[in-house]
Each structure stands twice: as structure tokens, then as C-alpha cells.
Design an enzyme around this catalytic site. Sequence first.
Site, PDB file in Angstrom:
ATOM      1  N   CYS A  26       4.553  14.747   6.855  1.00 43.34           N
ATOM      2  CA  CYS A  26       4.036  14.884   5.487  1.00 43.34           C
ATOM      3  C   CYS A  26       4.104  16.333   5.001  1.00 43.34           C
ATOM      4  O   CYS A  26       4.507  16.608   3.872  1.00 43.34           O
ATOM      5  CB  CYS A  26       2.569  14.457   5.424  1.00 43.34           C
ATOM      6  SG  CYS A  26       2.188  12.978   6.331  1.00 43.34           S
ATOM      7  N   ASP A  27       3.681  17.263   5.842  1.00 43.21           N
ATOM      8  CA  ASP A  27       3.427  18.626   5.355  1.00 43.21           C
ATOM      9  C   ASP A  27       4.389  19.683   5.886  1.00 43.21           C
ATOM     10  O   ASP A  27       4.318  20.843   5.465  1.00 43.21           O
ATOM     11  CB  ASP A  27       1.986  19.038   5.719  1.00 43.21           C
ATOM     12  CG  ASP A  27       0.964  18.142   5.033  1.00 43.21           C
ATOM     13  OD1 ASP A  27       1.291  17.632   3.938  1.00 43.21           O
ATOM     14  OD2 ASP A  27      -0.124  17.941   5.573  1.00 43.21           O
ATOM     15  N   CYS A  40      -0.260  15.983  10.025  1.00 45.77           N
ATOM     16  CA  CYS A  40       0.941  15.157   9.814  1.00 45.77           C
ATOM     17  C   CYS A  40       2.144  16.054   9.505  1.00 45.77           C
ATOM     18  O   CYS A  40       2.262  16.570   8.383  1.00 45.77           O
ATOM     19  CB  CYS A  40       0.668  14.191   8.662  1.00 45.77           C
ATOM     20  SG  CYS A  40       2.082  13.189   8.201  1.00 45.77           S
TER      21      CYS A  40
HETATM   22  C1  LIG Z   1      -3.203  15.446   5.232  1.00 49.22           C
HETATM   23  C2  LIG Z   1      -2.315  14.231   5.147  1.00 49.22           C
HETATM   24  C3  LIG Z   1      -1.129  14.319   4.439  1.00 49.22           C
HETATM   25  C4  LIG Z   1      -0.312  13.201   4.320  1.00 49.22           C
HETATM   26  N1  LIG Z   1       0.823  13.310   3.584  1.00 49.22           N
HETATM   27  C5  LIG Z   1       1.628  12.238   3.424  1.00 49.22           C
HETATM   28  C6  LIG Z   1       2.817  12.332   2.641  1.00 49.22           C
HETATM   29  O1  LIG Z   1       3.149  13.386   2.102  1.00 49.22           O
HETATM   30  N2  LIG Z   1       3.564  11.204   2.512  1.00 49.22           N
HETATM   31  C7  LIG Z   1       3.231  10.027   3.097  1.00 49.22           C
HETATM   32  O2  LIG Z   1       3.940   9.040   2.896  1.00 49.22           O
HETATM   33  N3  LIG Z   1       2.126   9.923   3.880  1.00 49.22           N
HETATM   34  C8  LIG Z   1       1.320  10.989   4.049  1.00 49.22           C
HETATM   35  N4  LIG Z   1       0.206  10.896   4.848  1.00 49.22           N
HETATM   36  C9  LIG Z   1      -0.050   9.633   5.561  1.00 49.22           C
HETATM   37  C10 LIG Z   1      -0.646   8.598   4.584  1.00 49.22           C
HETATM   38  O3  LIG Z   1      -1.742   9.164   3.905  1.00 49.22           O
HETATM   39  C11 LIG Z   1      -1.079   7.360   5.341  1.00 49.22           C
HETATM   40  O4  LIG Z   1       0.008   6.856   6.078  1.00 49.22           O
HETATM   41  C12 LIG Z   1      -1.566   6.273   4.380  1.00 49.22           C
HETATM   42  O5  LIG Z   1      -2.671   6.734   3.628  1.00 49.22           O
HETATM   43  C13 LIG Z   1      -1.983   5.024   5.156  1.00 49.22           C
HETATM   44  O6  LIG Z   1      -2.559   4.123   4.268  1.00 49.22           O
HETATM   45  P1  LIG Z   1      -3.592   3.002   4.796  1.00 49.22           P
HETATM   46  O7  LIG Z   1      -4.053   2.303   3.565  1.00 49.22           O
HETATM   47  O8  LIG Z   1      -2.998   2.232   5.889  1.00 49.22           O
HETATM   48  O9  LIG Z   1      -4.781   3.814   5.474  1.00 49.22           O
HETATM   49  P2  LIG Z   1      -5.770   4.905   4.895  1.00 49.22           P
HETATM   50  O10 LIG Z   1      -5.140   5.726   3.841  1.00 49.22           O
HETATM   51  O11 LIG Z   1      -6.323   5.583   6.090  1.00 49.22           O
HETATM   52  O12 LIG Z   1      -6.909   4.056   4.190  1.00 49.22           O
HETATM   53  C14 LIG Z   1      -7.812   3.287   4.948  1.00 49.22           C
HETATM   54  C15 LIG Z   1      -9.090   3.152   4.133  1.00 49.22           C
HETATM   55  O13 LIG Z   1      -9.951   2.213   4.762  1.00 49.22           O
HETATM   56  C16 LIG Z   1     -11.285   2.652   4.648  1.00 49.22           C
HETATM   57  N5  LIG Z   1     -12.053   2.014   5.721  1.00 49.22           N
HETATM   58  C17 LIG Z   1     -11.908   2.191   7.056  1.00 49.22           C
HETATM   59  N6  LIG Z   1     -12.769   1.407   7.722  1.00 49.22           N
HETATM   60  C18 LIG Z   1     -13.464   0.711   6.789  1.00 49.22           C
HETATM   61  C19 LIG Z   1     -14.512  -0.261   6.865  1.00 49.22           C
HETATM   62  N7  LIG Z   1     -15.000  -0.682   8.037  1.00 49.22           N
HETATM   63  N8  LIG Z   1     -15.008  -0.758   5.703  1.00 49.22           N
HETATM   64  C20 LIG Z   1     -14.526  -0.347   4.490  1.00 49.22           C
HETATM   65  N9  LIG Z   1     -13.547   0.597   4.375  1.00 49.22           N
HETATM   66  C21 LIG Z   1     -13.012   1.096   5.510  1.00 49.22           C
HETATM   67  C22 LIG Z   1     -11.172   4.165   4.805  1.00 49.22           C
HETATM   68  O14 LIG Z   1     -12.300   4.828   4.233  1.00 49.22           O
HETATM   69  C23 LIG Z   1      -9.883   4.452   4.034  1.00 49.22           C
HETATM   70  O15 LIG Z   1     -10.140   4.746   2.671  1.00 49.22           O
HETATM   71  C24 LIG Z   1      -0.663  11.984   4.963  1.00 49.22           C
HETATM   72  C25 LIG Z   1      -1.844  11.911   5.698  1.00 49.22           C
HETATM   73  C26 LIG Z   1      -2.667  13.009   5.782  1.00 49.22           C
HETATM   74  C27 LIG Z   1      -3.955  12.909   6.554  1.00 49.22           C
END
Ligand SMILES: Cc1cc2nc3c(=O)[nH]c(=O)nc-3n(C[C@H](O)[C@H](O)[C@H](O)COP(=O)(O)OP(=O)(O)OC[C@H]3O[C@@H](n4cnc5c(N)ncnc54)[C@H](O)[C@@H]3O)c2cc1C
Length: 323
Positions: free
Chosen positions: A148-149, A145
Amino acid sequence: MNDVTPTKEDVYDVIIIGGGPAGLTAGIYTTRARLSTILFEKLGAGGQAALTDRVENYPGFAEGISGGKLVQGMEAQAKSFGIITIFGEATRVECRDGDTIKRVYVDNDPVPYKALSVIIAAGYKQRKLGVPGEGELTGRGVSYCATCDGAFFRDQSVAVVGGGDVALEDGLFLTKLAKKVFIIHRRDRLRAAKILQERAFRHDRVAIILDSVVDEILGQTKVQGVRVRNLKTGEFKEVKADGVFVLIGWIPNLSFLNGTVELSDDGYIMVDSEMRTSREGVFACGDCCKKGLKQIVTACGDGATAAFSAQQFVERLRGEAYA
Ligand SMILES: Cc1cc2nc3c(=O)[nH]c(=O)nc-3n(C[C@H](O)[C@H](O)[C@H](O)COP(=O)(O)OP(=O)(O)OC[C@H]3O[C@@H](n4cnc5c(N)ncnc54)[C@H](O)[C@@H]3O)c2cc1C
């Protein structure tokens, strides 16, 4: 995650699938609205945000905050309002025509959990290169990302792996920070939009390496470069870089949906501005939705909206809607 054991006999108001920022925020809102809510998380609360060393762009933290700490706070907040969180993977969602109850199967158990509404917050996972060094150096120079980084590589050299729109957009974004950006792509031409290609080719801080794959990410405790193999000549060369951005696509975590809701061509959930899916009573939020900016702040905003829509839906079903 907590001590309460939900029963499969009860019909909950809301089931949330996924415990990242989107799902946890949805849970804060549904439980504050006094809707009975269970959240399933298959790995560990916090989702991708928990993997982030330092988040600098979430409002309210001028010094930045560790991703882990941020999401622990969200989880504690949801629990304080009474959310039931369970380790488990949703393996199927069933919505029968003419039945208001939705069924969520967990860990392939034949007896489902039941709810009036479902919020899908399953996020996506990045495609990995699958080469030596990638796993070991993730968070130590390997990133998925640039938004992000990127700021961690100010005045340094970075390699971007990929040739699509995201790779080029992020590569060009990185030129504002890094002193050199190597774009490495396996084909003889880039796949990205022509205008992005033109900008990349004429940028003096971008070097494009075609016909080449990354065979190894080099470094012991942090990234020092990549070993690149030219697919046409078979030659190897080392490219010195302090960061490697792997931008070769994403895979939404949605195989368990199996046609329950409409998906985009590239596999994301289609939602309207209220986070409603094509299926009544099923809402979605965060990175698993078709949208532009995938960040913590947008995931949280989506989660709040999905929860509000679910609340209105449940109250309408029960004849309790506030007219
Ligand atoms: C290395 C890295 C750095 C980042 N840095 C930043 C930053 O600095 N600032 C920023 O704003 N964003 C950052 N991001 C992006 C940010 O982390 C994501 O946009 C955010 O976490 C999205 O949230 P979400 O809840 O939609 O999905 P996710 O965080 O992906 O959470 C989804 C969750 O659902 C769970 N899941 C999936 N399928 C199932 C299932 N069938 N049953 C039960 N559980 C399930 C997964 O295990 C996961 O825990 C970064 C991402 C990465 C990878």
C-alpha cells in the site's frame, strides 16, 4: 450511521458483520438484490481503508483517492439502496443444527438479531510494536502494508521490523523503491523461507540487523528513524529511516465466532471460491478470509461474491431461486 432502528423480532435476509470495503460492497449487492440487510460495525464505517491517506491502486482513480473518501462513497451507495447500518460489535454468532435462522448477538446483549444468512467481513488487525512513537506516527511514516505505502518512500530509507516471510517479501519489494532497506529482527536468525533469506542477504540495498528490537520510533511530525536495542549486548543505536514498516503478523478479528466456522491454522476463515464457509448460510469476505492478496480491490470482489452467494442461498430457502 442511519436513522432506521432494526427490530430483534424481525428475521432479516442478511446480517453483515464489519463495515470495511468488503462488508460495504456486500451490502451494496444484497440491498440491490432487494434483500433486507443490517450491517454491524464496531468502530466506524470504512475499516482499515478509511485510515489510508491516499489509495493509488484502486481502479478508476488515476490521481489516487483518499481512503476515507473512497469508503464514504461505498457507505453512501449502500445506504442509497436501503442498508441498515448500526454501530455495534458482534459478540457471538449462533447457528443451531436444523434451524435456518442464524442469531447474531451484539454488544453482549442476550437478545440476538436474526437472519437467514450471515456475511462475515470483520477484517484483521496488525500486530503492533507497542513502542513510543508508533501510534503518533502511524500514517506519517509508520505503515503496516508495503504494497500500500511503499511508493511513498521512493529513493528514501526504510526500516522493516520482522523476520518472517511477509517481512522479507515486503522488504525485497521495497528495494525496488527505497534506496536502503533495514530489516530488523529480534532473533539471531530470520524465520522466513530460505530462498527469501538468500535474496535478502545478497541484496546490496538490504541491511539485516539481528538480535535487535525497536524501542522507539523517532520523529515529531514524521518518521526520522528508529532506536534499536541489541538484545545480546544491550547497546542502543539509531537507524535513520523515513519510513518504518511493522510486519510482525496479524490477528484476524474473529474471536466472536467461537467455532461457528472452520478456520485455518493461523486463524483466518476458510472459504471456497464462492465465499462459502464450512457452515451453510454463513459467508465471509475480505481480509478475515484465508487468501493471498489483502487489498481494497480484492475485499470488494470478495464482498460482491459473498453477497451473490447469500442471495442465492436466501432465494433457495424461500423457494424463489431462479432455475
Ligand atoms: C495503513 C494502511 C494502508 C493501506 N493502503 C492500502 C492501499 O493503498 N490500497 C489497498 O488496496 N489496500 C490498502 N490497505 C489494505 C486495505 O485497507 C484492506 O485490505 C481492506 O480495508 C480490507 O477490507 P475488509 O473490509 O476486509 O476489512 P477491514 O477494512 O479491516 O474492515 C473490517 C471492519 O470490520 C469491523 N469489525 C471487526 N470485528 C467486528 C465485530 N465483531 N463487529 C462489528 N464490526 C467488526 C472493523 O471495525 C472494521 O471496520 C491498507 C491498509 C492499511 C492498514
